[in-house]
Design an enzyme around this catalytic site. Structure first.
Site, PDB file in Angstrom:
ATOM      1  N   HIS A 132       8.600  -3.210   4.056  1.00 45.56           N
ATOM      2  CA  HIS A 132       8.847  -2.927   5.161  1.00 45.56           C
ATOM      3  C   HIS A 132      10.806  -2.936   4.399  1.00 45.56           C
ATOM      4  O   HIS A 132      11.499  -3.474   4.530  1.00 45.56           O
ATOM      5  CB  HIS A 132       9.480  -3.811   5.824  1.00 45.56           C
ATOM      6  CG  HIS A 132       8.862  -3.500   6.959  1.00 45.56           C
ATOM      7  ND1 HIS A 132       8.599  -4.844   8.574  1.00 45.56           N
ATOM      8  CD2 HIS A 132       7.049  -3.128   7.250  1.00 45.56           C
ATOM      9  CE1 HIS A 132       7.349  -4.918   8.975  1.00 45.56           C
ATOM     10  NE2 HIS A 132       6.684  -3.279   8.009  1.00 45.56           N
TER      11      HIS A 132
ATOM     12  N   ASP B  77       4.971  -6.271   5.129  1.00 41.15           N
ATOM     13  CA  ASP B  77       6.177  -7.068   5.657  1.00 41.15           C
ATOM     14  C   ASP B  77       7.378  -5.828   4.550  1.00 41.15           C
ATOM     15  O   ASP B  77       6.632  -5.620   3.501  1.00 41.15           O
ATOM     16  CB  ASP B  77       6.335  -8.458   5.951  1.00 41.15           C
ATOM     17  CG  ASP B  77       7.158  -8.841   7.461  1.00 41.15           C
ATOM     18  OD1 ASP B  77       8.788  -8.743   6.325  1.00 41.15           O
ATOM     19  OD2 ASP B  77       6.955  -9.122   8.358  1.00 41.15           O
TER      20      ASP B  77
END
Length: 474
Positions: free
Chosen positions: A305, A282
């Site tokens: 991310h 993430d």
């Protein structure tokens, strides 16, 4: 004879002067404060990655405890070895009681050290290490520290939302040469939240998976030197804190591990994150509402991310974020690069954001503002939004994944993004050719230099004035 006597006096005086100088230097107490932007860099002793950026840990304000590895400090501290309190360290025995006993003892003295020594694997259950404690407390992990192995081994009476919690502490350091192992694999496979799997498939994801390490309502914190890996959910969270120095960390979990943000901060002010390597499933760093004066430098990020501000404004909430700087960083093999994401219907503002000297390597959505962030298809467009202004992208270079345009500014219909500055932005396809041009919607700003690819959609001027400025002031 007089000449010899004079030379002897001069020699003694010189020796005394050198000894005095050495003693003063040995007693010097270093306090980290933010560097000025143009301050020169030194050559640090620690290199987080052979190809990663390196920065000398900048000076930093407000003051935090000095470097725990400074020998002028450690020689005066009292050490509370958890094995002296009954910890076995075999990776199977529950050592929680020994850790809490060592903590309580160290908490009562100045500059106490809770030590989890090398060559041991300690397993402890969900625990809150609370204060207030005497100043200078150090939690030092030189071995391996881990939670129970997965949800089936998690005690039913323990919180499944967090594992290690440090609460109401001031002038505390979390450090060591060891590893915090999260044992997250079985948590990632719980059948609750879908996430991406191999070859475009969809896999189940976490329910109430625990965050690995949480600092809550604390101040003047140092976290340094540790390897933190395989968290069930967020690796490290800071909530309601002020004065945080994070330096020389290694954070890692697999690319497809869901919700494993590396470092997450919210309602936290005066933060420095330096010289760290983060790869996870993430955001490598996520900045939530209520954060200000955050300095991020010499971080290598990916796969991940990206570095994200947000998401902000969920459920029509108010969010205020200001004075965030990211510089001298590397982002590679990531789904997003530099991202600001807000929900429709929120209020508040994001201002004073600077991204500078960033190297991209195969990054999708390299530069993105998304004010239509939504986790389902049922989100409605709303008239209010978190106001974005004073966002600078300077010297952003490298390659992007051509599945998405490298620059994407999707601002609210009713609340424009203003004062976006682009300078020396040069992004080329990692492979293949660009299908779509950069995208802009209701975004105003200036280009100080030509951008590659050209961004012709950025509007000139300052946009319209906000009708209800009180909604967007912080």
């Amino acid at each position: 004879m007089e000449i010899h006597r004079g030379l002897l006096f001069l020699w003694i005086a010189t020796i005394l002067l050198l000894q005095k100088s050495s003693n003063v230097e040995g007693r010097h107490h270093v306090t980290k404060k933010h560097k000025k932007k143009n301050a020169s860099k030194g050559s640090p002793a620690y290199a987080p990655s052979p190809e990663g950026p390196i920065s000398q840990s900048p000076n930093y304000s407000p003051p935090v405890p000095s470097d725990p590895n400074d020998p002028t400090n450690s020689s005066r501290n009292c050490i509370f070895d958890v094995t002296s309190y009954g910890a076995v360290g075999d990776g199977e025995t529950d050592d929680t009681a020994a850790f809490t006993a060592a903590w309580k003892a160290a908490c009562q003295v100045e500059s106490g050290i809770v030590l989890a020594p090398v060559d041991h694997v300690f397993m402890i259950t969900s625990t809150i290490f609370s204060g207030p404690c005497k100043p200078g407390l150090v939690f030092q992990v030189d071995g391996v520290l881990m939670p129970p192995n997965g949800p089936d081994c998690w005690p039913k009476s323990d919180s499944n939302k967090q594992w290690l919690v440090f609460y109401r502490l001031d002038q505390m350091t979390f450090t060591g040469t060891g590893t915090i192992e999260g044992n997250g694999k079985d948590w990632w496979e719980l059948p609750c939240k879908p996430h991406r799997g191999p070859n475009g498939s969809t896999l189940p994801g976490p329910c109430n998976s625990p965050a690995l390490i949480r600092f809550f309502m604390s101040s003047n914190l140092v976290v340094s030197g540790l390897r933190i890996q395989n968290s069930p959910q967020f690796h490290m969270k800071f909530d309601g804190c002020e004065g945080v120095l994070i330096d020389k960390l290694s954070i890692s979990s697999p690319k497809l591990s869901p919700n494993t943000d590396g470092i997450h901060i919210e309602n936290t002010k005066s933060v420095g994150i330096y010289n760290s390597v983060i790869g996870n499933g993430d955001d490598c760093i996520s900045i939530g509402p209520g954060c200000s004066n955050v300095d991020i430098e010499a971080v290598t990020c990916g796969p991940s991310h990206g570095i994200s501000i947000g998401s902000l404004g969920v459920h029509n909430s108010r969010a205020c974020v200001s004075n965030i700087t990211v510089r001298n960083a590397i982002l590679k093999d990531s789904d997003n690069g530099l991202r600001i994401k807000t929900w429709q219907g929120g209020t508040g503002s994001v201002t004073g954001i600077s991204f500078e000297n960033i190297q991209m390597d195969n990054v999708r959505n390299s530069i993105i503002i998304d004010q239509y962030y939504c986790l389902s298809k049922a989100c409605r467009n709303q008239t209010s939004a978190v106001y974005l202004s004073d966002v600078t992208y300077r010297n952003i270079k490298g390659t992007y994944d051509v599945r998405s345009p490298p620059i994407h500014f999707a601002c609210s219909d009713s609340v424009a993004c203003t004062n976006i500055t682009m300078s020396e932005v040069e992004l080329l396809p990692y492979e293949g050719v660009l299908v779509d041009d950069p995208f802009c919607w209701n975004a105003y700003g200036t280009q100080e230099t030509l951008t590659i690819p050209p961004i012709d959609c950025l509007k000139e001027g300052m946009g319209h004035k906000l009708a209800e400025s009180s909604l967007y002031s912080c």
